[in-house]
Design an enzyme around this catalytic site. Structure first.
Site, PDB file in Angstrom:
ATOM      1  N   HIS A 146      -9.438  -9.729   3.034  1.00  0.00           N
ATOM      2  CA  HIS A 146      -8.495 -10.148   2.000  1.00  0.00           C
ATOM      3  C   HIS A 146      -9.210 -10.146   0.661  1.00  0.00           C
ATOM      4  CE1 HIS A 146      -5.149 -11.242   4.542  1.00  0.00           C
ATOM      5  NE2 HIS A 146      -6.007 -11.739   5.398  1.00  0.00           N
ATOM      6  N   CYS A 188      -6.395  -5.828  -0.602  1.00  0.00           N
ATOM      7  CA  CYS A 188      -5.515  -5.890  -1.760  1.00  0.00           C
ATOM      8  C   CYS A 188      -6.390  -5.751  -3.010  1.00  0.00           C
ATOM      9  CB  CYS A 188      -4.787  -7.219  -1.810  1.00  0.00           C
ATOM     10  SG  CYS A 188      -3.648  -7.437  -0.465  1.00  0.00           S
TER      11      CYS A 188
END
Lengths: 335, 556
Positions: A146, A188
């Site tokens: 992440h 991301c």
């Protein structure tokens, strides 16, 4: 005179080219999954997809450093123990039957990752946990987890910033720990991680640009969570068609996930890389193709008979060995 | 690789120069358990006739070289490593061939005169690389030197045992999966291509109730006179399959392991499969090569023997009476461990030991409790069927925060047919915020207790005798006693875990408060307050002023 100079120049260029090709002698891969917990199953599937590909294309396990932050294959929640699939239809078991994980669970920390890259490991670290690359190594670094603008989370408790990442790579360069690096990141805002790189010979690709989310591919209802991320899913699909002899180029690989399928925009940074990706075979990073000459003439090797020093000592009295009682005798204790 | 191969071939040709003295045997014991499970135990025993003290470990053929290097580098006398998933249920399943605690367990004896503490840490690091496990987390914080529980399993040259040469640590949190089995299989001479090792397919190992991978190294007698040594390396895999997961009671090799045995590994001396048919009425196909009846310590066992040859072998067992369930007879000694107390302040660890034997039993209870669980020795209470029991001996080294764990060893004489509980109280403590693991809310593990006992009967006992190697050696091998080292359940306690987003909240709140307080204060303290006159200025005077200022500028 001019002709001679031209010839000389051409000669010089070929020499340089030959030299630059020769500088790549071995391959290493550092594959990192930074996410813990079952709902991050897809990140483990991501990293194992790349692991499977590099292993299939010829990088030996001793030259792959695999870091996995949580156990998915033998997780009690996994209805199919000892497997991790890339697809709900169970196309490929990316975990395989002979996986070797080098850093796992709590060992996956920012400190260990940076120490691994820079080679500043504590004494006694086993070889399988060291990146023993040199100035001839092409290193593939793959990260998944992440991320955010300028950082990547490790284990939900700490993070590495893009500046730290760039500094670690610069230290690698200064210590002559790589020839070229192919940096892949599937998170991301992935592009933010390579924006600060300043060391030479790095080609970087990220699954999404700054401000974009990187998306997962599909849900497997039998495990209840997303099974893999889009970018890596298509990367694996491409790599499955590559074999060690194929001449697919790196520029083809950079286009594996167009925006129509990835939804996020794949970011590429080429300015630090001085070769043309369309001329670089993909096996320069994902494989371990080495020129091998087979010798046909037979060489006789005779063993050197080592003279054994004869001990002049009189034969010592043979020792008498014995088994001891399996457990302490309670009656013999001073109770 | 090619070079090393040619080198090996050359060496093999010079048989006289380089010959291997030793053997390797592989055995598989399949035992249907009294409950709805079937137990499969693989054992690969490598024996190497060398003197471990003089050997340089530069060459080895059958014996795995990495293990040889460990022996040589870290002065190892004996080494036991197990990696286990699931819990062995002694009460229902009896005793396993090899006892192992859930998670990872390492026990090592070092040679006298070596730097034990340094070698122990380096050994743990090397083993972590060798088995892809986080054994590098073994350090002073979880290592103890038990005085009574463990004794050398191999031969020694002196009867005096110095417990300062032993180190024991367990990592209850460790998970076990294919990545641990892969390097383990690579230590075998035939890898997993042929022989019994070909039955070890990861997909059929990790779907079991209990799976344990082990490696046991010890010096043994070379012959009866016991004047010279051999090295013995036992590699074991224990599996307990559940009939519910298999879907049927009628098991077969293919059903259990995914495939049958293809052919024998050429390097192996003996390759046998034993099926225990004592309790169950099964029809085996193909018919066994031999039936063995073993009477040992008052227990009769009937085993069917199969020899693995170069033809394909798949054993199929069909139950005659699938509905008949044998009566479960609990073994003479078993134990449980659990937590007592409530709340987030005080608690207790209870170890309950059941003695079902008709005579009293001597047991040693060993506990390795992490430093962050401060226990109080004065609260130690041993109660046996309501009556307080006095420990025969007690060894206790209290923990020191962030330096060493609690070590507790209690020697007890359990009265016949009793259940004894050993209770000790502890406090819950706060850790420093960086000491919490990423999944702090999962809880913190306390490793299993080890209860050692030299049982007088061999009821439900399967282990190989102390002075022997193979499973076949355990047939008709009655001894004075039978050692069991019972492992209890791991415990998980939830330490008070702070809310890790609290610092962020505190920063936000503090900043708001500072902003609110600082702004007005700064305003008040730095500005000069001057009274403004209320008088209205008339228009004529304003013009006058303007003209005056204009004339002044002109003069300048």
């Amino acid at each position: 005179m001019r002709l001679i100079t031209t010839y000389f120049l051409v000669f010089l260029i070929t020499v340089i080219q030959a030299f630059s090709n020769k500088s790549h002698t071995n391959n290493w891969a550092v594959l990192v999954d930074t996410s813990r917990f079952w709902f991050n199953y897809r990140h483990v599937a991501n990293v194992l997809s790349i692991y499977r590909s590099v292993k299939r294309l010829g990088i030996p396990d001793s030259q792959i450093i695999l870091m996995i932050a949580d156990d998915m294959a033998c997780n009690p929640r996994n209805p199919r123990p000892a497997t991790v699939f890339n697809n709900a239809d169970q196309h490929i078991n990316v975990y395989g039957d002979d996986v070797e994980v080098d850093y796992r669970g709590y060992e996956v920390t920012v400190e260990n990752f940076v120490r691994l890259l820079t080679g500043r490991l504590p004494p006694g670290t086993p070889r399988s946990k060291q990146l023993l690359s040199d100035e001839g190594s092409n290193v593939l670094i793959y990260l998944t987890g992440h991320g955010g603008d300028g950082f990547l989370k490790f284990q939900d408790s700490e993070e590495i910033t893009s500046q730290e990442m760039a500094d670690a790579l610069e230290q690698m360069w200064q210590k002559q720990r790589y020839n070229e690096i192919f940096f892949m990141i599937d998170t991301c805002q992935a592009a933010s991680m390579y924006e600060r790189f300043y060391s030479p010979n790095i080609l970087a690709v990220g699954s999404s640009l700054v401000g974009e989310d990187s998306l997962s591919h599909h849900v497997d209802s039998s495990i209840g969570v997303y099974i893999i991320d889009r970018y890596t899913y298509y990367a694996l699909e491409f790599l499955e068609k590559v074999n060690p002899q194929s001449d697919r180029s790196l520029s083809e690989f950079l286009k594996v996930c167009p925006k129509s399928v990835c939804i996020s925009t794949v970011g590429v940074r080429k300015d630090l890389y001085n070769r043309d990706p369309s001329r670089v075979p993909i096996t320069d990073f994902f494989g371990s193709v080495r020129p091998i000459d087979i010798l046909h003439d037979i060489t006789n090797v005779t063993l050197v008979q080592r003279k054994r020093a004869k001990s002049k000592k009189p034969k010592a009295k043979p020792k008498k060995y014995m088994y001891v009682d399996p457990l302490v005798n309670f009656n013999s204790l001073n109770v | 690789m090619i070079y090393s191969l040619t080198f090996l071939i050359i060496l093999a040709n010079y048989g006289s120069v380089f010959c291997y003295e030793g053997s390797i045997d592989e055995e598989l014991l399949i035992k249907p358990l009294q409950s709805n499970q079937v137990y499969a135990h693989f054992q690969f025993s490598t024996k190497w006739d060398i003197d471990p003290e003089k050997e340089t470990f530069r060459h080895s053929s059958l014996f795995p070289r990495p293990i040889g290097e460990l022996i040589q580098r870290f002065d190892i006398q004996e080494l036991h490593v197990t990696l286990t998933g699931g819990l062995w249920r002694y009460e229902k399943w009896g005793y396993p061939v090899v006892d192992a605690a859930t998670g990872a367990e390492v026990l090592a004896w070092f040679k006298p005169g070596s730097d034990v503490d340094t070698n122990w840490k380096l050994l743990a690091n090397s083993l972590s690389g060798l088995f892809c496990a986080s054994l590098n987390f073994i350090d002073d914080l979880n290592t103890i030197k038990p005085e009574f529980s463990f004794r050398p399993r191999g031969v020694v040259d002196s009867k005096f045992i110095n417990s300062s040469h032993v180190r024991y640590a367990n990592l209850p949190h460790e998970i076990v999966c294919t990545e641990n089995l892969t390097p383990w299989k690579k230590l075998l001479p035939c890898d997993s291509k042929t022989g019994l090792a070909s039955l070890l397919n990861s997909g059929h190992i990790h779907n079991t109730r209990y799976h344990s991978v082990g490696l046991h190294l010890r010096p043994v007698c070379r012959d009866k006179s016991c004047e010279s040594l051999s090295l013995e390396l036992q590699q074991t895999v224990s599996l307990v399959y559940d009939y519910l997961i298999l879907g049927t009671k009628n098991w077969s090799l293919r059903k259990l392991f995914g495939q049958g045995v293809n052919r024998k590994c050429v390097l192996v001396n003996k390759s046998d499969i034993y099926v225990d048919t004592t309790l169950t009425d099964v029809e085996l196909e193909p018919a066994p090569d031999k039936t063995v009846t073993s009477i040992r310590g008052g227990q009769t066992t009937v085993l069917q023997k199969y020899e693995v040859t170069n033809t394909f072998l798949n054993i199929y067992a069909k139950y005659q009476n699938a509905d008949v369930v044998p009566l479960n007879l609990p073994p003479p000694l078993h134990a449980n461990q659990y937590l007592s107390g409530y709340g987030q302040e005080r608690g207790g660890i209870v170890t309950k030991i059941y003695n079902n034997h008709w005579k009293e039993l001597d047991v040693v209870l060993l506990q390795n409790i992490p430093w962050f669980i401060p226990i109080y020795l004065h609260t130690l209470k041993v109660v046996s069927n309501g009556k307080e029991l006095k420990p025969l001996q007690l060894r206790y080294i209290p923990a020191r925060q962030r330096i060493r764990p609690n070590y507790l060893e209690v020697l007890l004489r359990l009265p016949a047919r009793t259940s004894t509980s050993v209770v000790i109280d502890f406090d819950y403590v706060f850790l420093k915020w960086q000491e919490y693991p990423p999944d702090a809310n999962f809880g913190f593990h306390i490793g299993s207790a080890v209860i050692s006992c030299y049982l007088p009967v061999a009821k439900n006992y399967t282990a190989v005798p102390w002075d022997m190697t193979l499973i076949s050696d355990s047939f008709n091998a009655s001894r004075n006693g039978y050692l069991v080292e019972i492992r209890t359940e791991n415990l998980i306690i939830t330490l008070p875990t702070p809310d890790f987003s609290m610092p962020y909240n505190v920063i936000c709140l503090a900043c708001t408060v500072v902003a609110l307080a600082f702004g007005p204060l700064h305003n008040i303290t730095t500005r000069k307050l001057i009274l403004k006159s209320n008088k209205k200025v008339q228009l004529v005077e304003k013009i006058k002023k303007l003209l005056n200022s204009l004339s002044k500028t002109k003069e300048e």
